[in-house]
Design an enzyme around this catalytic site. Structure first.
Site, PDB file in Angstrom:
ATOM      1  N   ASP A  78      30.530  38.737  34.520  1.00  0.00           N
ATOM      2  CA  ASP A  78      30.211  37.342  34.811  1.00  0.00           C
ATOM      3  C   ASP A  78      30.212  37.141  36.328  1.00  0.00           C
ATOM      4  OD1 ASP A  78      33.099  37.664  34.813  1.00  0.00           O
ATOM      5  OD2 ASP A  78      33.242  35.493  34.982  1.00  0.00           O
ATOM      6  N   ASP A 108      30.296  41.337  43.589  1.00  0.00           N
ATOM      7  CA  ASP A 108      31.360  40.805  42.727  1.00  0.00           C
ATOM      8  C   ASP A 108      30.809  40.505  41.343  1.00  0.00           C
ATOM      9  OD1 ASP A 108      33.629  39.678  41.718  1.00  0.00           O
ATOM     10  OD2 ASP A 108      33.603  37.891  42.978  1.00  0.00           O
ATOM     11  N   GLU A 137      35.918  36.477  33.970  1.00  0.00           N
ATOM     12  CA  GLU A 137      36.862  36.769  35.055  1.00  0.00           C
ATOM     13  C   GLU A 137      36.912  35.633  36.054  1.00  0.00           C
ATOM     14  OE1 GLU A 137      38.255  38.361  38.972  1.00  0.00           O
ATOM     15  OE2 GLU A 137      36.342  37.422  38.437  1.00  0.00           O
ATOM     16  N   GLU A 138      35.759  35.012  36.298  1.00  0.00           N
ATOM     17  CA  GLU A 138      35.673  33.956  37.309  1.00  0.00           C
ATOM     18  C   GLU A 138      36.269  32.635  36.829  1.00  0.00           C
ATOM     19  OE1 GLU A 138      34.853  34.749  40.181  1.00  0.00           O
ATOM     20  OE2 GLU A 138      33.442  36.422  40.136  1.00  0.00           O
ATOM     21  N   GLU A 161      36.365  46.275  42.102  1.00  0.00           N
ATOM     22  CA  GLU A 161      36.040  45.099  42.918  1.00  0.00           C
ATOM     23  C   GLU A 161      36.536  45.301  44.344  1.00  0.00           C
ATOM     24  OE1 GLU A 161      35.987  40.260  42.436  1.00  0.00           O
ATOM     25  OE2 GLU A 161      36.975  41.517  40.959  1.00  0.00           O
TER      26      GLU A 161
END
Length: 248
Positions: A78, A108, A137-138, A161
């Site tokens: 995501d 990212d 994740e965001e 990341e």
């Protein structure tokens, strides 16, 4: 002068990692990660002999190899919402500038997800090797939380990341541990009164402010991981209270 050009889909003339990265980056995944997850799942099923799973949250998890312990290559597919200039005909714009690839989520972290996919395919593991790309994740790590609650617990993990400014300013390097996160809510209670008679009550807002001062003086957590000193932080991020201007 920087050479800039739009990268066709799929991009031609680039190596496999760049090609796969551009392919993933072009798939929108800021509101719905389904299409990006489909692309990753399809690639893993076509390029590897791994056992590939798509869980109820939409995470893509694949396993191959056997042995004592397990190593996971972990990422997320995501992204945060794109700017208007990063979207074209429903997809994300991907472009090359010199030796760099630009597009929403390239750093990212679909570039690292692509690298993990290729490493997962090409490795000759001496233990169980796991590939995991999570959703959400965001927005608080909802995919990772779901997987952990479902039993996802590798012995070791590599998260691709980017880690910048750990060893020096503007240096992107390897960090040995993630600081993690824990949120706590402090609730201060008082006794209501009219604002014209504050002495008749107990002001919960004042008590909350006293608690903030206590938090500001707390020592930050510290530990050592693989010989590296790791330090966290303690900070107040939100405060809310009161019901009316004339009520304590």
């Amino acid at each position: 002068m920087t050479d800039s050009k739009e990268v066709p889909h799929p991009p031609g003339g680039m190596d496999e990692l760049t090609d796969l990265t551009a392919d993933l980056v072009s798939v929108p995944s800021h509101e719905d990660e389904t299409a990006a997850g489909d692309a990753i799942e399809s690639w893993l099923r076509g390029e590897t002999d791994a056992a590939v799973e798509r869980d109820d949250a939409g995470n893509v998890i694949a396993r191959r190899g056997a042995g004592e312990g397990s190593l996971a290559l972990v990422g997320h597919h995501d992204v945060v919402p794109p700017d208007e200039g990063q979207v074209d005909d429903g997809g994300y714009v991907v472009r090359e500038e010199g030796d760099r690839l630009y597009g929403r989520g390239a750093a990212d972290m679909k570039g690292a997800v692509a690298a993990a996919m290729l490493a997962f395919r090409d490795a000759d593991p001496a233990t169980e090797l796991v590939f995991a790309s999570f959703v959400g994740e965001e927005v608080g790590g909802v995919g990772a939380r779901h997987a952990i609650e479902d039993g996802f617990a590798p012995d070791c993990a590599v998260v691709g990341e980017g880690s910048t400014n750990y060893s020096g300013s503007d240096v992107t390097d390897v960090a040995v541990a993630h600081r993690g996160r824990r949120a706590s809510t402090l609730l201060a209670r008082g006794t209501a009164s009219h604002a014209s008679e504050p002495e008749a009550g107990v002001n919960a807002v004042y008590r909350a402010c006293d608690a903030v001062d206590v938090v500001r003086e707390l020592a930050t957590p510290r530990t050592t991981v693989l010989g590296h000193d790791v330090e966290g932080s303690v900070v107040v991020t939100e405060i809310e209270g009161g019901s009316a201007w004339n009520v304590v």
